[in-house]
Design an enzyme around this catalytic site. Structure first.
Site, PDB file in Angstrom:
ATOM      1  NE  ARG A 270     -73.868 -53.438  67.345  1.00  0.00           N
ATOM      2  CZ  ARG A 270     -73.528 -52.417  66.580  1.00  0.00           C
ATOM      3  NH1 ARG A 270     -72.671 -51.515  67.046  1.00  0.00           N
ATOM      4  NH2 ARG A 270     -74.035 -52.266  65.373  1.00  0.00           N
ATOM      5  CB  ILE A 271     -70.235 -52.729  75.065  1.00  0.00           C
ATOM      6  CG1 ILE A 271     -69.607 -53.518  73.902  1.00  0.00           C
ATOM      7  CG2 ILE A 271     -69.563 -53.101  76.379  1.00  0.00           C
ATOM      8  CD1 ILE A 271     -68.161 -53.166  73.618  1.00  0.00           C
TER       9      ILE A 271
ATOM     10  NE  ARG B 221     -60.149 -47.553  71.559  1.00  0.00           N
ATOM     11  CZ  ARG B 221     -60.553 -48.806  71.408  1.00  0.00           C
ATOM     12  NH1 ARG B 221     -60.884 -49.530  72.475  1.00  0.00           N
ATOM     13  NH2 ARG B 221     -60.621 -49.353  70.202  1.00  0.00           N
TER      14      ARG B 221
ATOM     15  CD  GLU C 205     -54.687 -49.897  76.098  1.00  0.00           C
ATOM     16  OE1 GLU C 205     -54.511 -50.773  75.214  1.00  0.00           O
ATOM     17  OE2 GLU C 205     -55.797 -49.677  76.616  1.00  0.00           O
TER      18      GLU C 205
ATOM     19  CG  HIS D 231     -57.206 -53.352  75.587  1.00  0.00           C
ATOM     20  ND1 HIS D 231     -56.918 -52.187  74.933  1.00  0.00           N
ATOM     21  CD2 HIS D 231     -58.464 -53.689  75.173  1.00  0.00           C
ATOM     22  CE1 HIS D 231     -57.930 -51.823  74.160  1.00  0.00           C
ATOM     23  NE2 HIS D 231     -58.884 -52.729  74.290  1.00  0.00           N
TER      24      HIS D 231
ATOM     25  N   GLY E 117     -60.774 -57.028  77.257  1.00  0.00           N
ATOM     26  CA  GLY E 117     -62.223 -56.988  77.052  1.00  0.00           C
ATOM     27  C   GLY E 117     -62.769 -58.044  76.114  1.00  0.00           C
TER      28      GLY E 117
END
Length: 325
Positions: free
Chosen positions: A156-157, A238, A267, A285, A287
């Site tokens: 999807r992204i 990721r 992270e 992070h 997004g």
């Protein structure tokens, strides 16, 4: 259980502001917020978990919580969940796809533009007080029109990023296990036969793969050194898909001109080797960090819990063939 009102849905306490008033879980079940979602001691009253992607839920945690029926991960990625351990116990695992696609795709384009036009260096120059005025060769970057964007993973992204980039005049190539006819027909995307072909020819490479044993470390030293001279790497998927030390080397010595990163291995730690590079544009992070996306993620996670506890099918179950971390 005989008394649903005594059952608990355990939610990451970082979600309290987004959750607002406690949702009315089926059967009057109670909500409890906890800093790490999984309590230190065993509690058979906990019937559902809503963890963050930064909260591991593995075999040991699930063993302590014998009453859990659903783990509704607050995020589209679920490498923090031991999916197979959950399935062995009959626990449903869900995630939050779709609702964060646009937010993440928008941020990917922001990183692409920032890296291509050297915005970090420009900001430092403007804020540092050392700018001496306009110059015809000052901080020259990459124009996007006619350049190729290589998409790793057309879920999807990745699909949404490709469509946005096409509007900037970029040519789209992609590497995935299956063709995507709709993307090819609508934006002229072209599928390449191998990862090596994409890395060697794309001006910009954007990573949109899930983290799995097969993709962990996928872009190591050899792959990064095989990229086109002057190219750019973007990663909003990721961090562990890209070997960070090798990336820092490729940014210092080539072939990469720049990188835009929103995710990191380990992270919240970010290696100094990346933080200190002027051609690395780094974000913490972000997004899905819009109010609309984060609220929709909460609503979907809560909806998955409510469906399973009511005896209905989950709204967005993790695919049966998936494996978690």
């Amino acid at each position: 259980m005989n008394d649903p009102s005594g059952e608990i849905v355990m939610v990451a306490d970082e979600l309290a502001e987004l959750a607002g008033a406690d949702p009315e879980w089926p059967g009057g079940r109670r909500t409890a917020f906890h800093s790490r979602v999984v309590p230190i001691v065993s509690d058979p009253a906990v019937v559902a978990l809503i963890p963050l992607v930064s909260h591991p839920v593995g075999d040991a945690e699930l063993r302590m919580l014998s009453g859990v029926r659903v783990v509704a991960n607050y995020g589209v990625g679920y490498d923090n969940i031991d999916v197979e351990a959950a399935r062995r116990r009959g626990i449903v695992v869900t995630n939050t796809p779709d609702v964060l696609t646009d937010a993440t795709a928008d941020l990917t384009l922001a990183l692409l533009l920032a890296a291509a036009r050297r915005l970090r260096e420009g900001l430092d120059l403007a804020r540092g007080g050392s700018w001496t005025g306009w110059h015809p060769t000052q901080l020259l970057g990459l124009g996007l029109q006619g350049k190729s964007l290589g998409i790793l993973g057309t879920g999807r992204i990745g699909d949404a990023v490709a469509r946005r980039a096409a509007a900037f005049g970029m040519e789209i190539v992609y590497w995935d296990k299956s063709p995507v006819p709709s993307l090819e027909a609508e934006v002229g995307a072209r599928r390449v036969g191998s990862l090596g072909d994409l890395l060697a020819t794309a001006d910009v490479v954007s990573v949109h793969l899930p983290l799995t044993p097969a993709t962990r470390g996928l872009l190591g030293a050899a792959e990064l050194q095989a990229m086109k001279p002057g190219s750019i790497l973007i990663n909003t998927a990721r961090g562990a898909i890209v070997e960070q030390d090798a990336l820092a080397d490729a940014l210092r010595s080539g072939p990469l001109a720049a990188a835009g990163l929103d995710v990191f291995d380990g992270e919240p730690e970010i290696p100094a080797g990346l933080r200190n590079l002027p051609n690395a544009f780094l974000l913490p992070h972000l997004g899905s960090a819009t109010w609309d996306a984060r609220r929709a993620m909460w609503a979907l996670a809560a909806g998955n819990v409510g469906a399973v506890l009511s005896g209905r099918a989950p709204l967005t179950p993790v695919p049966a063939q998936a494996s978690g971390g």
